[in-house]
Design an enzyme around this catalytic site. Structure first.
Site, mmCIF file in Angstrom:
data_model
loop_
_atom_site.group_PDB
_atom_site.id
_atom_site.type_symbol
_atom_site.label_atom_id
_atom_site.label_comp_id
_atom_site.label_asym_id
_atom_site.label_seq_id
_atom_site.Cartn_x
_atom_site.Cartn_y
_atom_site.Cartn_z
ATOM 1 N N ASP A 131 0.859 -1.184 0.000
ATOM 2 C CA ASP A 131 0.000 0.000 0.000
ATOM 3 C C ASP A 131 0.892 1.231 0.000
ATOM 4 O O ASP A 131 1.980 1.238 0.589
ATOM 5 C CB ASP A 131 -0.977 0.005 1.179
ATOM 6 N N ASP A 219 -10.077 3.304 6.464
ATOM 7 C CA ASP A 219 -8.894 3.164 7.324
ATOM 8 C C ASP A 219 -9.208 3.778 8.683
ATOM 9 O O ASP A 219 -9.300 4.999 8.823
ATOM 10 C CB ASP A 219 -7.713 3.870 6.648
ATOM 11 N N GLU A 221 -7.971 4.358 12.444
ATOM 12 C CA GLU A 221 -6.823 4.364 13.338
ATOM 13 C C GLU A 221 -7.058 5.394 14.443
ATOM 14 O O GLU A 221 -7.971 6.224 14.348
ATOM 15 C CB GLU A 221 -5.543 4.709 12.562
#
Length: 334
Positions: A131, A219, A221
């Site tokens: 990625d 994503d 986080e």
């Protein structure tokens, strides 16, 4: 002299040129007329009119029967029995005209094949991928492909304001080199609504169902500025994630891939299983086998290091595996 057309009695009405059948006909009319009248009276008025002609036909049939049986040496039939035996046609719906038979219509059409679900692709050995983001700079994707990498995720957007300036060249370059590619969004739930971030991400990512594109990625986080869960409760984080994923599903028809690590899923998402049907991209470094967060049955993608070296990229790169093999990876990209 006996007058012409008379019998020996001299009575013209008794002249019989049919072997004695005319008297039988007269007797039938005299004896059968009352019975036929009774039959007509028993029919409803509508049927009586409709069948009047039919009754007349029946009477003629019976007369014929009587005459045929009235030859010399035979006894007269019972008029009532003969009337009952004579058919009295009833009005009926005219039969539908049959469609003309042609060679094409006479041949039986082959049965349609039963719709069958495509069999699941067989699992295979893990597939290597990477990625990337704007931090990786210019990439020679042909070298990445030659280095054995089969897929990549490319950062598209971050929060509500940042867009990867290299997204287009990285995303297209990977596909042109034969890699399967997908876009990801770095979520910042505390800064704006899930709808706003999802719309912006999808507008940038430009998802295409071309057989070479992985589902969009959310994503998740910890807050990179303050740590923790962006000041939101577990319930608020779950609702934000749910809303973002619903928008992805609405616009692409795909369930978003969820990127997370075990501690974030436990602390910020409460180990919920509400997203267990989504593919999991699990971040877990320096371990031989990652620990799967509660709420998921297994991992699909595993980001196992951030310090990888890949031909065609001058900087360190995140390395990943897809667990189920290339055939299933290609199936996921449909």
């Amino acid at each position: 002299m006996i007058p012409e057309h008379t019998n020996e009695t001299g009575n013209p009405e008794d002249n019989d040129h049919s072997g004695g059948q005319a008297p039988a006909a007269r007797r039938f009319r005299e004896r059968g007329a009352p019975f036929l009248t009774v039959l007509r009276e028993k029919l409803p008025a509508s049927r009586r009119r409709a069948t009047q002609a039919g009754v007349a036909v029946a009477a003629v049939g019976v007369i014929g029967l009587m005459i045929g049986c009235g030859s010399p040496g035979q006894s007269e039939p019972n008029v009532q029995d003969a009337a009952l035996q004579a058919p009295i046609p009833s009005p009926s719906v005219p039969p539908q005209q049959a469609a003309p038979v042609t060679p094409e219509s006479s041949a039986a059409a082959p049965p349609a094949p039963d719709a069958q679900a495509e069999p699941e692709a067989p699992p295979g050995p893990p597939v290597e991928g990477i990625d990337v983001s704007n931090h990786n700079g210019e990439i020679d994707w042909s070298q990445v492909a030659a280095d054995g990498k089969k897929f990549t995720f490319v950062l598209a957007t971050d929060g509500t304001s940042f867009t990867n300036p290299r997204y287009g060249e990285q995303y297209r370059g990977a596909k042109e080199a034969g890699l399967i590619a997908g876009a990801y969004h770095f979520a910042r739930p505390g800064s704006s609504s899930a709808e706003e971030q999802a719309e912006r991400f999808l507008d940038t990512a430009d998802y295409q169902a071309d057989g070479k594109t992985l589902p969009p990625v959310l994503d998740l986080e910890v807050d990179p500025k303050a740590g923790g869960c962006y000041g939101l409760s577990v319930d608020q984080m779950q609702q934000w994630t749910k809303t973002f994923n619903e928008k992805v599903k609405e616009r692409t028809g795909k369930d978003a891939i969820i990127y997370a690590n075990p501690s974030f899923w436990r602390e910020c998402m409460g180990s919920t299983d509400a997203f267990g049907n989504h593919a999991l991209w699990l971040a877990s470094y320096d371990v031989d086998s990652p620990s799967v967060p509660n709420g998921f049955g297994d991992w699909d993608f595993w980001q196992y290091t951030s310090k990888g070296k890949v031909a065609g990229i001058s900087t360190n790169t995140d390395l990943n595996q897809y667990k189920e093999g290339l055939a299933r990876l290609e199936r996921l990209a449909r």
